[in-house]
Design an enzyme around this catalytic site. Structure first.
Site, PDB file in Angstrom:
ATOM      1  N   ASP A   1      13.229  48.946 136.162  1.00 15.49           N
ATOM      2  CA  ASP A   1      12.188  48.960 137.577  1.00 15.49           C
ATOM      3  C   ASP A   1      11.352  49.908 137.302  1.00 15.49           C
ATOM      4  OD1 ASP A   1      12.146  48.055 140.851  1.00 15.49           O
ATOM      5  OD2 ASP A   1      13.583  49.574 138.973  1.00 15.49           O
ATOM      6  N   GLU A   2      12.280  50.844 137.080  1.00 14.63           N
ATOM      7  CA  GLU A   2      11.603  52.445 136.762  1.00 14.63           C
ATOM      8  C   GLU A   2      11.643  53.666 135.673  1.00 14.63           C
ATOM      9  OE1 GLU A   2      13.201  55.164 139.835  1.00 14.63           O
ATOM     10  OE2 GLU A   2      14.626  54.070 139.697  1.00 14.63           O
TER      11      GLU A   2
ATOM     12  N   ASP B   1       7.142  53.126 138.949  1.00 16.09           N
ATOM     13  CA  ASP B   1       7.770  52.323 139.924  1.00 16.09           C
ATOM     14  C   ASP B   1       7.312  51.132 139.986  1.00 16.09           C
ATOM     15  OD1 ASP B   1       9.759  53.183 142.889  1.00 16.09           O
ATOM     16  OD2 ASP B   1       9.968  51.639 141.572  1.00 16.09           O
TER      17      ASP B   1
END
Lengths: 378, 423
Positions: free
Chosen positions: B113-114, B16
């Site tokens: 973003d993860e 993350d």
């Protein structure tokens, strides 16, 4: 029937009438070309029942004998074979002789073909058109008017009327309009006519494309006759008939915006090249979208993003920008088509908002305009 | 090194990125390092709000996402305020995933973003903890992107773990830690439980993850449908979902098919079936907020001969009426009149509605133009409160409906594949 004819004149004529011959037709005899020889000359006819083309080869022209009609008569020959044969004959003259049962011999030099012909009596008659209300346009202008509008017709049959170009004649003016509902092309011109008659008809786009192909680039006048369901274009040796489309063409005049919020003037060629570059990455099948943003100091930014491929931005100096700031997306293809259709080194683009149609016009010429509907992004 | 890996379990990472938008900005402009940075709707806009804040802004100044910008400025007068640059974030995101892919090909990006990474077979690279450190250090050094990593035997626990220590955390969460670590947390903190579900759970007296874990399966199934069963399993640390590199691609088609109770030859009956199918396809598209321009129908005849036929339209569709109309058009065109045993509708090449475009029409643009003032208003709200703050009621309503639809209509991917092949 027996004739001796100049091969090149025959090839040209055959090529012209072939534009109307379709291999897929419900009337079998229309796969053929009708040939009629009289003392005046030879008439060739091709038709797919939507378009019919008649080409006349005079017996003599400018004191030169083109056809020697030995015995008048007529025959229908299979267009596919006849057109290929005449193109490839070895000598500059061709002899065509019809014997019993329409068996036809085509001779040139030492080559001899025999083709099984068909009975010309079975060939449908061309529409009889009263040539009362004729108006005239120079050939080159007519071709231009077709070129500047016909590309914008619809290719989809959802609204068949939009597959044609609307021709309106009123007050000595011809107005051609074509739209596929995503862009619209309009071109006006003065016509030469003695009648006050006004018309509002729709000519199939395909007919106009074919007509454009067989017209030369001279400025000789073309006679145009419009009837209830046919239009006839007549040049010296050519008759071009087209069926008209049934139905009412939508009233597009009220859809063309009269005011604007942002006016941009650009150099046509430069702008075209920028759009063309920006569309390199625009995704195929996804509307080919580019975005235009007005910047400070008369600069315009053209950009396009294709997440999987990449992006492109380019700034272009406009001649002028007046009015509100603007961001608008549109199809690069429609823009390129429109820019190519317009004459003039500078064009003015008038916007009335990001979700409203915008207009393109040559700077000092109101005889033509292009209208494009933008693309909505989410 | 194999000894550090479970004998018959998996090792899943959830990676993350910390304050991703800010991290990207700082990576691009290193002079921002050590400063309090936020990304906000529009800095010039007086009423803008904070979309993302870096840890200095968060921890030292108490600035949080959705805080009005003026308030943030008050808390930190020298705050660096940046306008979002989504192109940059997308570009960075791609680089992050490319880097992760060098460790294991079993990589599933979950959002910008993860992502999940299955390193079960990566013992040659080191122990799971060593690999996590390598990833964290690598991303920080090469891309200047700080990440937190959760290490667990499945995706759910990995996701929960990565959340526990930020920034630059590495947290191991074993199944046996679940009662001790997760059970006292409120159910909302569980990935997959939103406000609505939490509300429903409260209704039956379930407030914590522990309570959820101990609730009867049947009760949850009645309350939440099949999702209830999954949630209960997760609360117990069970999650069988594989890390699926294709997951991103998966919803490129959305379709439903149904086997008819008897072979049908009446057109009106088939049209009724299409109506139901188009309704459910439309609901699912709306739920996923995707649109498509290509519709395909599947017709399986009584003799199992199967045909699929598709057509692409200029503009994308999502509405039931459109899908239904297109499907009927395809059926009328391609059905040979023989008895039909299965019908299906699939939207091909779906894409995010936000990425989609609509070519406006001369005769109907006024309808879209009407939206212009509303869209401008929404645009401002989004700038103020961030994406997702506002969405059409229809989409929210469809979320409700779609669960029921799912049970009523069978969606069988394998079936669909077969159909495709026999074309």
């Amino acid at each position: 029937m027996k004739i001796v004819i100049e091969r090149d004149a025959l090839v040209q004529s055959v090529q012209d009438v072939m534009k109307a011959v379709s291999s897929r037709t419900t009337i079998p005899i229309l796969t053929g070309i009708k040939i009629v020889a009289t003392q005046q000359g030879v008439t060739l006819t091709g038709s797919d029942s939507d378009i019919s083309i008649e080409s006349f080869i005079p017996a003599e022209e400018e004191e030169k004998i083109i056809v020697d009609v030995v015995q008048p008569g007529s025959v229908v020959l299979q267009a596919r074979f006849f057109s290929e044969i005449v193109k490839k004959l070895p000598q500059p003259t061709v002899e065509i002789e019809v014997q019993s049962q329409f068996l036809t011999f085509i001779r040139s030099g030492k080559a001899e073909f025999s083709l099984n012909g068909l009975d010309p009596e079975e060939y449908p008659r061309l529409p009889q058109i009263e040539e009362e209300n004729v108006f005239k346009l120079p050939t080159d202008l007519l071709k231009n008017m077709i070129r500047q509008t016909v590309f914008a017709v619809s290719t989809s049959e959802t609204r068949p009327i939009l597959t044609g170009v609307n021709w309106r004649v009123e007050n000595g003016e011809l107005i051609c309009t074509a739209t596929d509902s995503h862009r619209l092309a309009l071109r006006k011109a003065k016509i030469e006519t003695e009648s006050e008659q006004s018309y509002n008809v729709v000519i199939p786009g395909k007919s106009l494309n074919e007509l454009s192909k067989i017209l030369d680039d001279s400025n000789e006048l073309v006679d145009i006759v419009i009837t209830a369901n046919q239009v006839l274009f007549k040049t010296k040796h050519l008759l071009f008939f087209s069926r008209l489309l049934d139905g009412n063409y939508p009233d597009t005049s009220r859809l063309i915006p009269t005011d604007s919020k942002t006016d941009v003037v650009v150099n046509t060629k430069e702008f075209l090249q920028v759009i063309d570059r920006a569309s390199l990455l625009a995704r195929e099948g996804r509307n080919n979208v580019v975005k235009l943003t007005t910047l400070q100091d008369g600069m315009i930014e053209i950009s396009s993003i294709s997440p999987e491929i990449g992006k492109v931005t380019e700034e272009i100096q406009s001649e002028s920008i007046e009015g509100e700031e603007l961001k608008i997306s549109f199809s690069a293809k429609y823009m390129i088509d429109a820019l190519k259709a317009l004459d003039g080194t500078e064009i003015k683009i008038s916007f009335t908002g990001a979700m409203r149609p915008f207009l393109l016009r040559p700077l000092h010429d109101d005889s033509m305009l292009q209208l494009i509907l933008p693309v909505r992004t989410y | 090194m194999k000894s550090m890996y479970p004998k018959n379990g998996r090792v899943i990472f959830h990676v993350d990125c910390n304050a991703f938008y800010c991290s990207c900005e700082i990576a691009r402009d290193p002079s921002l390092e050590g400063k309090a940075v936020v990304v906000a709707g529009d800095p010039k806009e007086r009423r803008g709000i904070v979309l993302a804040a870096n840890y200095i802004a968060k921890n030292d100044f108490g600035i949080y996402t959705t805080m009005p910008l003026w308030e943030a400025k008050k808390k930190c007068p020298h705050l660096v305020i940046l306008k979002p640059d989504f192109d940059l974030y997308r570009e960075m995101s791609t680089k992050v995933f490319n880097f992760l892919a060098t460790f294991s090909p079993i990589l599933e990006p979950a959002s910008i973003d993860e992502g999940y990474l299955d390193i079960t077979d990566c013992y040659s690279l080191g122990s799971p903890l060593e690999i996590a450190h390598q990833i964290q250090k690598g991303l920080l050094e090469t891309l200047k992107i700080p990440v937190s990593i959760g290490i667990a035997p499945n995706k759910f626990l990995a996701k929960m773990a990565s959340d526990m220590k930020k920034p630059l955390g590495i947290t191991v969460l074993r199944k046996r830690d679940v009662p001790k670590v997760l059970w006292q947390l409120p159910v909302q903190s569980m990935h997959g439980i939103g406000e609505k579900t939490a509300e429903k759970l409260k209704g039956i007296g379930v407030f914590t993850i522990g309570e959820l874990a101990k609730t009867e399966k049947g009760v949850l199934k009645d309350l939440l449908g099949i999702k209830g069963v999954y949630l209960q399993e997760r609360a117990n640390g069970i999650d069988h979902r594989p890390v699926d590199p294709e997951a991103v691609l998966k919803w490129k088609t959305i379709g439903n098919s149904t086997t008819l109770s008897h072979n049908v030859t009446e057109e009106h009956t088939l049209i009724e079936v299409l109506r139901r199918l188009s309704d459910s396809v439309s609901s699912r598209m709306k739920r996923k907020r995707v649109v498509s321009s290509t519709l395909q129908i599947t017709i399986r005849y009584a003799n199992f001969q199967t045909v699929t036929r598709s057509k692409t339209w200029l503009n994308p569709f999502q509405e039931q009426e459109e899908i239904f109309r297109y499907a009927v058009q395809l059926l009328k065109q391609h059905w040979n009149g023989d008895p039909v045993r299965l019908l299906g509708i699939t939207a091909l090449d779906v894409l995010d509605k936000k990425e989609s475009t609509k070519q406006l029409d001369l005769f109907s643009f006024e309808e879209d133009a009407k939206d212009e003032p509303l869209l401008n208003a929404i645009e401002q709200l989004k700038r103020k409160f961030g994406e997702g703050i506002i969405q059409p009621v229809s989409e929210l309503l469809h979320k409700e409906k779609s669960l029921k639809e799912k049970i009523r209509l069978r969606y069988d991917t394998k079936q669909k594949k077969k159909d495709g092949e026999s074309m």
